[in-house]
Design a protein around this motif. Structure first.
Motif, PDB file in Angstrom:
ATOM      1  N   LEU A 193       0.831  -1.210   0.000  1.00 18.66           N
ATOM      2  CA  LEU A 193       0.000   0.000   0.000  1.00 18.66           C
ATOM      3  C   LEU A 193       0.866   1.262   0.000  1.00 18.66           C
ATOM      4  O   LEU A 193       0.591   2.216  -0.729  1.00 18.66           O
ATOM      5  N   ALA A 194       1.920   1.263   0.802  1.00 19.40           N
ATOM      6  CA  ALA A 194       2.794   2.433   0.882  1.00 19.40           C
ATOM      7  C   ALA A 194       3.539   2.659  -0.433  1.00 19.40           C
ATOM      8  O   ALA A 194       3.640   3.798  -0.919  1.00 19.40           O
ATOM      9  N   ALA A 196       2.608   1.581  -3.399  1.00 19.06           N
ATOM     10  CA  ALA A 196       1.643   1.959  -4.434  1.00 19.06           C
ATOM     11  C   ALA A 196       1.381   3.458  -4.395  1.00 19.06           C
ATOM     12  O   ALA A 196       1.328   4.123  -5.440  1.00 19.06           O
ATOM     13  N   GLU A 197       1.251   3.982  -3.201  1.00 22.94           N
ATOM     14  CA  GLU A 197       1.048   5.430  -3.071  1.00 22.94           C
ATOM     15  C   GLU A 197       2.273   6.191  -3.570  1.00 22.94           C
ATOM     16  O   GLU A 197       2.157   7.203  -4.276  1.00 22.94           O
ATOM     17  N   GLN A 198       3.445   5.694  -3.241  1.00 24.42           N
ATOM     18  CA  GLN A 198       4.694   6.337  -3.657  1.00 24.42           C
ATOM     19  C   GLN A 198       4.807   6.393  -5.182  1.00 24.42           C
ATOM     20  O   GLN A 198       5.267   7.393  -5.744  1.00 24.42           O
ATOM     21  N   ALA A 200       2.266   6.237  -7.276  1.00 22.58           N
ATOM     22  CA  ALA A 200       0.992   6.664  -7.854  1.00 22.58           C
ATOM     23  C   ALA A 200       0.388   5.550  -8.695  1.00 22.58           C
ATOM     24  O   ALA A 200      -0.083   5.747  -9.820  1.00 22.58           O
ATOM     25  N   THR A 202      -1.819   1.507  -8.440  1.00 23.14           N
ATOM     26  CA  THR A 202      -2.666   0.668  -7.601  1.00 23.14           C
ATOM     27  C   THR A 202      -1.797  -0.437  -7.009  1.00 23.14           C
ATOM     28  O   THR A 202      -0.745  -0.776  -7.567  1.00 23.14           O
TER      29      THR A 202
END
Length: 267
Positions: A193-194, A196-198, A200, A202
């Protein structure tokens, strides 16, 4: 023709659901479709392929021979039935789906039949699925180098099959990862999750990109057009070496597919 790194899996998809999934995928640009005799959906996959209008030479279609058809006299007739259901004259790749339970059918017999099917033009390439190192080594010895093009196995961040991957790589055998998202379990992992956010991205894109960056082919399935479209973007996502290593560190030997009576002695 090498195995496309990205494809569509059809495990557990039936009837109109698989027709819609394959149809949407082909419309979005997917060109690698993976099915199997035991999935019970070859006819529907073939229906979607025929209706798509995609030229046959742009497609890569895989099916897998079920265990009851592994004998010398059973394999080729079963493959001809698969071709009829799919509406194709030739497969791009045919796999032994699982090793013969308790080695009831000698691997030499199955591979001889599979090579005969290839010689007759029923398939362009052959391979195996769910083979541990010992059986993969035996298959390569029986067929000769370069004949077994892939071993399709469960492979995801929680089960990375590193010994098998290293052996396959040393023999020029590409691994195809199924269950790459671990039934969705890895999509909730805090690290995934971390990252994926980094990036941009999914979580699914991130994990699929991780597998492809390791050199594996992936065949995720989906029934939703948005997910089918989103997964495609994993092909262009590149992870840093440090982040690849962080995902590699999630290994915990968590095998999710281990059917009693079918599973071999895993590595």
């Amino acid at each position: 023709m090498s195995i496309p790194a990205f494809g569509l899996g059809t495990f557990r998809l039936q009837g109109q659901t698989v027709i819609d999934s394959v149809s949407q995928a082909l419309a979005l640009g997917y060109r690698h479709i993976d099915t199997a005799q035991i999935y019970g959906n070859e006819a529907e996959v073939g229906q979607a392929i025929a209706a798509s209008g995609v030229p046959r030479d742009e497609l890569f279609v895989t099916t897998k021979i079920w265990t009851e058809h592994l004998g010398r006299t059973q394999l080729m007739p079963s493959l001809e039935q698969s071709l009829a259901k799919l509406g194709l004259s030739q497969l791009d790749l045919v796999l032994i789906h699982w090793p013969s339970p308790a080695a009831a059918v000698p691997l030499a017999d199955t591979l001889a039949a599979l090579q005969a099917a290839k010689a007759q033009g029923l398939t362009r390439q052959i391979g195996v699925s769910n083979f541990p190192i010992a059986l993969l080594r035996e298959a390569i010895a029986l067929c000769g180098p370069g004949e077994i093009v892939t071993n399709q196995v469960e492979l995801h961040p929680y089960l990375q099959n590193r010994a098998l991957a290293a052996y396959a790589r040393s023999q020029g055998v590409k691994l195809t990862s199924y269950m790459t998202l671990a039934y969705g379990k890895v999509l909730a992992d805090p690290l995934i999750l971390a990252l994926a956010e980094q990036y941009a991205a999914t979580p699914a894109q991130l994990v699929l990109a991780w597998a492809m960056q390791h050199g594996y082919a992936v065949i995720p399935s989906s029934t939703q057009a948005a997910h089918l479209r989103s997964n495609l973007d994993a092909r262009t996502l590149r992870l840093s070496a440090a982040d690849m290593a962080r995902i590699d560190a999630l290994e915990r030997g968590e095998r999710l597919v281990n059917p009693e009576g079918l599973a071999p002695a895993w590595d």
